[in-house]
Write a protein that holds these residues in place. Structure first.
Motif, PDB file in Angstrom:
ATOM      1  N   ASP A   1     -19.893 -82.881 -59.239  1.00  0.00           N
ATOM      2  CA  ASP A   1     -21.103 -82.753 -58.423  1.00  0.00           C
ATOM      3  C   ASP A   1     -22.287 -83.181 -59.273  1.00  0.00           C
ATOM      4  O   ASP A   1     -22.335 -82.879 -60.463  1.00  0.00           O
ATOM      5  CB  ASP A   1     -21.289 -81.301 -57.962  1.00  0.00           C
ATOM      6  N   ASP A   2     -23.232 -83.900 -58.663  1.00  0.00           N
ATOM      7  CA  ASP A   2     -24.375 -84.380 -59.460  1.00  0.00           C
ATOM      8  C   ASP A   2     -25.396 -83.282 -59.729  1.00  0.00           C
ATOM      9  O   ASP A   2     -26.250 -83.433 -60.582  1.00  0.00           O
ATOM     10  CB  ASP A   2     -25.040 -85.586 -58.780  1.00  0.00           C
ATOM     11  N   GLU A   3     -25.303 -82.176 -58.984  1.00  0.00           N
ATOM     12  CA  GLU A   3     -26.268 -81.103 -59.184  1.00  0.00           C
ATOM     13  C   GLU A   3     -25.733 -80.093 -60.195  1.00  0.00           C
ATOM     14  O   GLU A   3     -24.731 -79.426 -59.932  1.00  0.00           O
ATOM     15  CB  GLU A   3     -26.516 -80.372 -57.857  1.00  0.00           C
TER      16      GLU A   3
ATOM     17  N   ASP B   1     -26.800 -77.223 -60.852  1.00  0.00           N
ATOM     18  CA  ASP B   1     -26.795 -75.896 -60.228  1.00  0.00           C
ATOM     19  C   ASP B   1     -25.488 -75.621 -59.497  1.00  0.00           C
ATOM     20  O   ASP B   1     -24.953 -74.517 -59.539  1.00  0.00           O
ATOM     21  CB  ASP B   1     -27.934 -75.791 -59.202  1.00  0.00           C
ATOM     22  N   ILE B   2     -25.008 -76.646 -58.810  1.00  0.00           N
ATOM     23  CA  ILE B   2     -23.774 -76.478 -58.031  1.00  0.00           C
ATOM     24  C   ILE B   2     -22.594 -76.308 -58.987  1.00  0.00           C
ATOM     25  O   ILE B   2     -21.741 -75.427 -58.808  1.00  0.00           O
ATOM     26  CB  ILE B   2     -23.533 -77.696 -57.106  1.00  0.00           C
TER      27      ILE B   2
ATOM     28  N   ASP C   1     -17.860 -83.574 -54.703  1.00  0.00           N
ATOM     29  CA  ASP C   1     -18.995 -83.776 -53.799  1.00  0.00           C
ATOM     30  C   ASP C   1     -18.926 -85.221 -53.266  1.00  0.00           C
ATOM     31  O   ASP C   1     -18.165 -86.043 -53.789  1.00  0.00           O
ATOM     32  CB  ASP C   1     -20.296 -83.551 -54.591  1.00  0.00           C
TER      33      ASP C   1
ATOM     34  N   ARG D   1     -22.078 -87.191 -51.875  1.00  0.00           N
ATOM     35  CA  ARG D   1     -23.317 -87.930 -52.124  1.00  0.00           C
ATOM     36  C   ARG D   1     -23.673 -87.816 -53.607  1.00  0.00           C
ATOM     37  O   ARG D   1     -24.265 -86.839 -54.055  1.00  0.00           O
ATOM     38  CB  ARG D   1     -24.411 -87.297 -51.255  1.00  0.00           C
ATOM     39  N   MET D   2     -23.263 -88.821 -54.377  1.00  0.00           N
ATOM     40  CA  MET D   2     -23.496 -88.796 -55.821  1.00  0.00           C
ATOM     41  C   MET D   2     -23.830 -90.200 -56.321  1.00  0.00           C
ATOM     42  O   MET D   2     -23.461 -91.178 -55.695  1.00  0.00           O
ATOM     43  CB  MET D   2     -22.218 -88.342 -56.553  1.00  0.00           C
ATOM     44  N   PRO D   3     -24.509 -90.281 -57.478  1.00  0.00           N
ATOM     45  CA  PRO D   3     -24.803 -91.604 -58.038  1.00  0.00           C
ATOM     46  C   PRO D   3     -23.561 -92.249 -58.656  1.00  0.00           C
ATOM     47  O   PRO D   3     -22.516 -91.613 -58.746  1.00  0.00           O
ATOM     48  CB  PRO D   3     -25.826 -91.308 -59.123  1.00  0.00           C
ATOM     49  N   LYS D   4     -23.723 -93.467 -59.140  1.00  0.00           N
ATOM     50  CA  LYS D   4     -22.645 -94.256 -59.752  1.00  0.00           C
ATOM     51  C   LYS D   4     -21.500 -94.367 -58.758  1.00  0.00           C
ATOM     52  O   LYS D   4     -21.701 -94.872 -57.675  1.00  0.00           O
ATOM     53  CB  LYS D   4     -22.183 -93.631 -61.075  1.00  0.00           C
TER      54      LYS D   4
ATOM     55  N   GLY E   1     -22.477 -81.306 -48.808  1.00  0.00           N
ATOM     56  CA  GLY E   1     -23.631 -80.682 -48.166  1.00  0.00           C
ATOM     57  C   GLY E   1     -23.817 -81.167 -46.745  1.00  0.00           C
ATOM     58  O   GLY E   1     -24.620 -80.642 -46.000  1.00  0.00           O
ATOM     59  N   PHE E   2     -23.090 -82.194 -46.383  1.00  0.00           N
ATOM     60  CA  PHE E   2     -23.313 -82.792 -45.071  1.00  0.00           C
ATOM     61  C   PHE E   2     -22.061 -82.782 -44.213  1.00  0.00           C
ATOM     62  O   PHE E   2     -21.133 -83.547 -44.452  1.00  0.00           O
ATOM     63  CB  PHE E   2     -23.810 -84.221 -45.246  1.00  0.00           C
ATOM     64  N   PRO E   3     -22.018 -81.888 -43.209  1.00  0.00           N
ATOM     65  CA  PRO E   3     -20.834 -81.831 -42.356  1.00  0.00           C
ATOM     66  C   PRO E   3     -20.762 -83.064 -41.458  1.00  0.00           C
ATOM     67  O   PRO E   3     -21.700 -83.329 -40.714  1.00  0.00           O
ATOM     68  CB  PRO E   3     -21.051 -80.568 -41.530  1.00  0.00           C
TER      69      PRO E   3
ATOM     70  N   VAL F   1     -17.751 -77.275 -46.440  1.00  0.00           N
ATOM     71  CA  VAL F   1     -19.174 -77.606 -46.317  1.00  0.00           C
ATOM     72  C   VAL F   1     -20.005 -76.534 -47.020  1.00  0.00           C
ATOM     73  O   VAL F   1     -19.808 -75.339 -46.808  1.00  0.00           O
ATOM     74  CB  VAL F   1     -19.578 -77.723 -44.830  1.00  0.00           C
ATOM     75  N   LYS F   2     -20.905 -77.003 -47.879  1.00  0.00           N
ATOM     76  CA  LYS F   2     -21.813 -76.084 -48.566  1.00  0.00           C
ATOM     77  C   LYS F   2     -22.761 -75.464 -47.539  1.00  0.00           C
ATOM     78  O   LYS F   2     -23.182 -76.173 -46.642  1.00  0.00           O
ATOM     79  CB  LYS F   2     -22.656 -76.836 -49.606  1.00  0.00           C
TER      80      LYS F   2
END
Lengths: 144, 345
Positions: free
Chosen positions: A23-25, A27-28, A71, A73-76, A100-102, A120-121
């Motif tokens: 995950d790119d976050e 926090d997650i 996850d 939605r992430m970069p690269k 994060g996106f259902p 789904v988060k």
């Protein structure tokens, strides 16, 4: 003293399994790690698909990785690309998508590709832990 | 009567009707308002004209005798004025008075309402494409909040409790900022509210909104802002223009990422705003079409085709110009040029 500490040693002295969280976050990753460690899992982290591929290709992870939580939605290299890579190169490692996106279409497509769970988060700790446990169990059954 | 490319207009009467004509006509680049007059020096339209730096002519015959005027708009409703106008206007100048003048006002007002509707519908249609970005930005902090709260229910170490409670507070603040940004963006632009707009701030605000429409993860950002870049216009509408252009630039780089450059420069009394991408580019034969309403290269249901049409309408209204420089597979630069606005006082 803590219930979850005793949980860490369920089934003798061994840990419950090794999980890679992609995950790119930060926090997650932090919170997922916290949730899974309580249930006795060892947790590795990667901040995107590219790093995840690096992690799985390094040393003993190749053999010892039990579950990947990814996850989308992430970069690269994004989640969808990472999932495709894992499915074709490591078909025995169960994949759980945590997004994060259902999106029903996306969920269907992932499940068709062999992703074992689409969460789904925000997902409750209990649900996440049982999804991981189920993924490992299914893998063990498949080995038989 | 044919309105030529450039029409010089004089407005007689600065009451309610004259004020409305002034407000609507001064937005149209091909119309120059040479002056406005009223017998009543306290007429509201005169005050407005001074704000817009449009000449206020105190002596009514001075304006009527002005040879530079092509068209007199008589909004006084005064038969004496009408007679005097017909007697003293320069030869060749046209007159719109009485009910014809009011009809014109009604038509323009109607068109401006339609324009506002079109802008609002496009904006709302666009917000649909924000769903993925919004969900991502709300559900991530929610995951953090949920995970921390679950832990707090069992946590006994007081220091950890304090730290994690603080993390929750921060996450809630971040989440509420999303709703604040979006409601500010989605509200209807307030009509005829031209103020001084700091362009650099608006670019940053637009960038925040554009993040919802498309992921900026694989995009390198370069910002080169010249301080003091300010223009006159409606801040909500300018924000909409910038969101549109940034979103287009990011979409052009959907495959494989690239560099997004946002640049402002100020010179010779003009503000230039440049939005450049290193994306797919626009084919030469499409350049003329892109500002047409309902032109889109996106898949059905993905774009309204009204984005650049609205961009052009707003930029025109702000007396600005748009230039495009594009090369296939190399990228596109949109340059907006506006008259520089000076801070009041």
């Amino acid at each position: 003293m803590d219930e979850f500490k005793s949980g860490f040693f369920i089934g003798g002295e061994a840990c419950e399994g090794r999980v890679l969280v992609v995950d790119d976050e930060p926090d997650i990753r932090k919170v997922v790690k916290m949730t899974l460690q309580k249930a006795g899992y060892e947790v590795l982290e990667a901040e995107n698909g590219e790093k995840a591929i690096e992690v799985i290709n390094s040393g003993e992870n190749r053999l010892l990785l039990d579950v990947v939580i990814c996850d989308i939605r992430m970069p690269k290299i994004n989640g969808a690309e990472a999932v495709a890579y894992f499915r074709s190169n490591y078909p025995r490692v169960p994949l759980i998508v945590l997004t994060g996106f259902p999106d029903t279409d996306m969920a269907t497509s992932f499940l068709r590709q062999g992703v074992v769970d689409y969460l789904v988060k925000p997902v409750e700790g209990e649900k996440l832990r049982s999804a991981v446990a189920r993924a490992i169990e299914q893998r063990e059954l498949a080995k038989l | 009567m044919e309105i030529s490319d450039h029409t010089k207009v004089a407005i007689l009467g600065a009451g309610r009707d004259g004020l409305a004509l002034l407000d609507l006509l001064h937005h149209i680049p091909s119309i120059e308002i040479v002056g406005i007059t009223d017998r009543n020096p306290a007429a509201p339209g005169l005050q407005r004209a001074r704000e817009l730096q449009i000449p206020v002519i105190i002596n009514v015959p001075d304006l009527i005798g002005n040879h530079g005027v092509n068209l007199f708009l008589d909004a006084t409703g005064d038969p004496e004025m009408e007679a005097s106008l017909h007697a003293h206007k320069p030869p060749g100048a046209n007159i719109l008075s009485g009910s014809a003048s009011r009809l014109l006002w009604k038509l323009i007002r109607h068109e401006s309402k339609l324009e506002a509707e079109l802008l609002q519908s496009e904006k709302l249609a666009g917000i649909g494409s924000f769903a993925a970005g919004i969900a991502h930005d709300i559900n991530n902090p929610l995951q953090l909040i949920l995970g921390l709260a679950e832990n707090l229910a069992e946590e006994r170490d007081l220091t950890t409790v304090h730290e994690q409670a603080q993390d929750i507070i921060e996450a809630v603040k971040r989440t509420s900022a999303i709703c604040r940004d979006l409601t500010r963006y989605s509200r209807r632009a307030s009509p005829h509210q031209d103020v001084l707009v700091p362009v650099n701030e608006k670019l940053d605000e637009a960038l925040k909104i554009a993040r919802y429409a498309s992921s900026l993860h694989d995009i390198e950002m370069i910002k080169q802002y010249q301080p003091g870049a300010a223009v006159k216009g409606n801040p909500d509408e300018l924000l909409h223009v910038l969101v549109n252009l940034i979103t287009n630039a990011v979409h052009a780089m959907e495959r494989g990422g690239g560099t997004l450059t946002l640049e402002t420069t100020v010179h010779d009394g003009q503000v230039h705003v440049r939005i450049s991408d290193t994306g797919c580019g626009i084919a030469l034969d499409k350049l003329d079409e892109i500002f047409e309403p309902f032109f889109t290269t996106k898949a059905p249901g993905k774009g309204t085709g009204l984005g650049l049409y609205n961009v052009k309408t707003i930029v025109n209204k702000m007396h600005g110009a748009i230039a495009i420089d594009s090369q296939i597979d190399r990228g596109t630069t949109f340059t907006l040029t506006f008259p520089k606005a000076e801070p009041a006082g």
